[in-house]
Enzyme design. Structure first.
Site: not given
Lengths: 651, 651
Positions: B137, B315, B331, B414-415
């Site tokens: 990442h 996911e 998600e 992250c959301c």
């Protein structure tokens, strides 16, 4: 359990039951001719047979090559031997017996002087011996070998394996227990409990029963043994991969359990073992516990095909009324273990409701584990399938993996020899006896030789069950004998007719059995006709996954729709409540089975569109009638790949 | 993309759009007052803010404490800064700006002389820098910081962060590329591609676009970079935990992709980046690829609420028409990323169908990620829920975990900042402009200041959308101006009325837009009424999980039934095709929302029974009528715990 007349209730041994034709005659022939040899070949190919000769005190040094799956290996030999033994008991076969004897010799050779017996730890991980009961299956393997030993002794009279396992049991009892200096361990995968009770029954030696009782009583006690052994290995108990001791039914002392929990094969073997201990000790508290667990499982957690354990994650139970269809795990072994438990529950608490569940599990979620050819197996038994689609998603690119197509073997091949031993021993489930009462449990084409108060009597049962509800039982005896025939009326049967020598009978019913009590004469004919219409099964209103759907059942056999007969998109098929449903015997299908036919409708949009979603104000449905054909669930996936559904929309 | 008149089509900047009331005015106020401060507090509490000061060249020695989740941390700061920047752009706030400036100072302090910027690797795992692009990442973090830098520059004119990220981008371009001596790497988690195009647009410097183009072109090429870097780490590529490079859209060179694949957030960020590169380079092949992937996703793999990615396992995506409801992952970030992609697709290929999907994803599967209170978040957005029941089964004893109840934070959060930045920037999605054509995209109560060929014009839009389909647009301008108003007719709307100054208009339709072309005068009033009846949504006949069920939608808003309004066992609720459905504005519910009411039937067995399965021949159903109430899906789980269903049985 003893009945009111003081005679102990027990199954009639499969050695007294001859099965040569009918549904089970055919299944047993395939088992003998195909399944037992195929499994032995896999045991050889994978090194399981050879592993015995490489283990034992005569074969140092150890290789220290650690392979997780090998910890189960010994149980595979055990279950194969057990299946071979049942088959030998009714169908002698010198070649098979010689193969079994050679394997038993090898097993004996692998035993250490202190009684320890295992092909993995001494060779690959000596310091791991008894170091991780939670995960390592040493007692599980011992249990399966004990079951084999008892079966082989009964079949052949040979006691070598029985003696080997008696020594292993004594080693276990010397290592584990409540006495000073012993460790308070018990197996992460239960199974040995029921096996020890078999050892006790076969030998009459109470030390085996005592060990079984200890294992039941110690399970889940605080301080927790698995915490202790984890710490001894330098591992934190919190890091247990399964997260909870519920997984192995050890989260609480057993007598405090109120629900069927965790890994479903472990659960049902354990519950069967508890029932066995209760049967032998008369422990009322274990009887109470057994009934509580039974009621929970059968009222909240059992699939319509008798499968248990919806989840792939824990290979087991989740929560009440959780019945996913396509993703159902329902391991073949779990259904078989449920049948074992059900059979024991009947003998603890003689009521046909247990045999009803046993029969449901055997004819459906157990038998589906085996291909019609006898050499391919299912591990999971889902209630809907979309082949080419793995229920875990494309993520797992292995689309089959034994989920949509049966496969010749598994990495962990517990299911193949399990279904084989069930079929080989099916005669054991046909009759039970308590003194002069003979229970007729699973109707099947067979004959049974009975000893009733010293008199010999043979009953010859003729039937096309499960395809037909007519059963004729003819007596064959040298002298007139008084006895009671207790004929099971299955839970799916609402209408029956009974006659003796052509004369209609009104018999009293007792806990699900018609009791026919009389002095029997040679040649008496009992004729029982169980009405066997096609039934629409309604799910409990709390089962969210199958709301508005029905399943088709006839007699004990559950049906399904397959794409090969009914086309694709089975989710759009609707069977009207008003539609007539017909059963017909199809002699050309799998050697002759009953199928169900009727009118169904496929409800789909009137006009094709690539749109994922349309508004009903702008698009309509059309219903296309077609003649559907449902086949027995246990036979699905024996023809072309395609969709399958048990639960069908109703309207 | 340029339109026929040669003017480049682009969104009208959120800085030109004032939103102070209406649906989004309220949502933005909660975002400013609650969400942005709440997320900053979590960034502080969890050490993310402090991590910048501890990183960087001035802060040796490294601790070497390796914590997997920390590799994402920098992106959380980036997304919060971006959200704060959007908010500052329209609603200046000195305190918030000071907080952001301080964070930017810390970020600048953490940058190394060579441009590298990351709070994890230099401190905890220096030898891991750029060693595992597949998993680690670093470029993903860089991308989110670039988006923040662009937004902050636009909002405040301050370029410190922009310069920091330009140096980081140059470091990346010096390290990776096709030139001799560079490594041919690209990120396992795409995101930086779209961010680099933003950097290019903001600065005009083509090197950022070139880096984005390289990352798109190199992805999935053979020999595979992730194989190579695995081997360099001494790991076998076969041991990749995700099993397949499909997971990160790197299984094939991008131009050979034909389906939306793998982790759905990665996919949609990547596809948005591809569209951005295509927009800027005019690469026809990337336009073709974008359309292919768009059609696959929207025709085969998109949920009715605009969510994507059914599977928890990856996911992400599974296969065509696979739409499980209760276990849907969907998600929040994936829906937001889909909206981003949709917005870009419109500018590449100006058609309202992209905005239809954008609006579907925003009003439903994105907004559901945020509580009405603004400080609790969903990660997954399933289409049915049975609280107290974890969709993974009792196995995972954590029953909530953000699946049935929103939670203040996540291990991988992250959301939360993603939905916050979407709300703060919602004005960006309201209008697009190409020369003298003004597209009105998402109707919302706002005003927009436009420059049309040098003339200033303000449009004031008044509407209760999405609760009402009436929209009034009033011009406000110093001089008469010719321009085209392109008014979107959403895909859910089958009937509309249009007037200018009270006079009905017949306007031509072009790719989903009504085109009103005229010389406009100050005070002109355009009135558009979009008929907004309640619609029953029919699923595609290949979606097996929702066959025979409907969803309720009104305008762009999808509805659901909750237990708190409708009682339990929602699987047994049936809405007749003939039932009248009413929309009503409930001023007391969540500050005022439209609800849907009508008659439904709860179909359950006529008599209670503890039996799991009953035969329809012996038991019947009764249908109890009741008045149901459906609420907007995005608001579910803001009241009492209970069941929720989007798809309802129809009859």
């Amino acid at each position: 359990m003893t009945t009111s007349n003081g005679n102990r209730l027990a199954p009639v041994s499969l050695r007294q039951v001859s099965i040569d034709a009918g549904f089970w005659g055919e299944r047993q022939a395939v088992n003998r001719d195909v399944t037992i040899p195929a499994i032995y070949q896999k045991l050889e190919e994978t090194g399981r047979i050879a592993s015995w000769a490489m283990a034992g005190p005569a074969n140092p040094p150890p290789s220290h090559e650690r392979i997780g799956v090998r910890v189960f290996w010994d149980s595979d030999s055990g279950k194969w031997l057990e299946s071979a033994a049942y088959s030998l008991a009714t169908h002698p076969d010198a070649e098979l017996e010689a193969t079994a004897d050679a394997l038993i010799d090898a097993i004996e050779g692998a035993q250490f002087d202190d009684g320890y017996l295992n092909t993995y730890f001494p060779v690959h991980f000596p310091e791991g011996q008894w170091a991780n009961l939670r995960d390592n299956h040493e007692m599980y393997n011992a249990g399966h070998l004990m079951e084999a030993a008892v079966a082989y002794h009964q079949a052949t009279g040979k006691r070598k394996l029985l003696d080997v396992l008696a020594r292993f049991s004594d080693h276990i009892a010397a290592t584990f227990g409540t006495e000073e200096g012993k460790r308070r361990g018990y197996p992460g995968h239960p199974e040995i409990e029921l096996a020890l009770v078999k050892m006790y029954r076969e030998t009459g030696e109470k030390r085996f029963l005592d060990l079984a009782s200890y294992l039941v009583d110690e399970r889940g006690q605080a301080p927790h043994y698995y915490d202790k052994e984890s710490l001894d290995r330098g591992e934190s108990p919190e890091n247990y991969w399964a997260q909870t001791y519920r997984y192995c039914q050890a989260h609480l002392p057993l007598r405090e359990h109120t629900e069927a929990n965790g890994h479903s094969v472990r659960a049902c073997y354990l519950y069967a073992g508890i029932a066995d201990v209760a049967l032998e000790t008369g422990d009322e508290d274990l009887l109470r516990l057994s009934r509580v667990l039974w009621d929970d499982l059968t009222r909240h957690q059992m699939y319509v095909h008798g499968g248990v354990g919806p989840s792939h994650h824990n290979e087991g139970f989740t929560f009440a009324y959780d019945m996913p269809t396509e993703t159902a795990y329902c391991e073949t072994c779990a259904a078989i273990a449920l049948a074992f438990w059900a059979h024991r529950m009947f003998h603890l608490d003689p009521d046909s409701r247990y045999i009803d569940v046993m029969e449901r599990a055997i004819y459906n979620s157990s038998l589906s584990g085996l291909s019609h050819s006898g050499d391919h197996f299912f591990y999971a038994n889902p209630l809907a399938a979309y082949p080419g689609i793995n229920p875990q998603g494309r993520w797992h690119e292995d689309m089959d993996g034994g989920h949509h197509r049966r496969t010749p073997w598994f990495h962990c091949p517990c299911c193949p020899p399990n279904i084989s031993r069930l079929i080989a021993s099916i005669g054991e489930y046909a009759y039970s006896q308590a003194g002069d009462r003979i229970y007729v449990q699973m109707y099947q084409d067979n004959s049974v030789d009975l000893n009733i108060g010293g008199s010999e009597a043979r009953l010859v049962q003729e039937t096309q069950y499960p395809w037909d509800g007519s059963v004729r039982i003819t007596t064959n005896m040298a002298q007139n004998t008084n006895f009671e025939l207790a004929l099971r009326i299955p839970d799916w049967c609402y209408d029956h007719q009974l006659s003796v020598n052509g004369e209609a009978q009104m018999a009293a019913t007792e806990r699900g059995y018609l009791i026919l009590s009389r002095e029997w004469t040679d040649g008496d004919k009992v004729e029982l006709t169980l009405a066997m219409p096609v039934e629409r099964v309604m799910p409990h209103p709390s089962i969210r996954q199958t709301a508005g759907q029905i399943a088709l059942q006839r007699g004990p056999v559950l049906y399904c729709l397959e794409e090969v007969d009914n086309g694709p998109r089975l989710a759009n098929v609707c069977i009207s409540d008003a539609a007539a449903l017909h059963a017909a015997f199809d002699a050309d299908l799998f050697g002759g089975v009953s199928v169900i036919t009727g009118e169904a409708r496929r409800i789909e949009p009137a006009e094709e569109s690539s749109a994922l979603y349309r508004h009903h104000s702008r698009a309509s449905y059309k219903a296309s009638e077609f003649a559907f054909k449902a086949v027995p669930y246990y036979l699905w996936a024996n023809r072309d790949r395609g969709e399958m559904r048990v639960w069908i929309r109703s309207s």
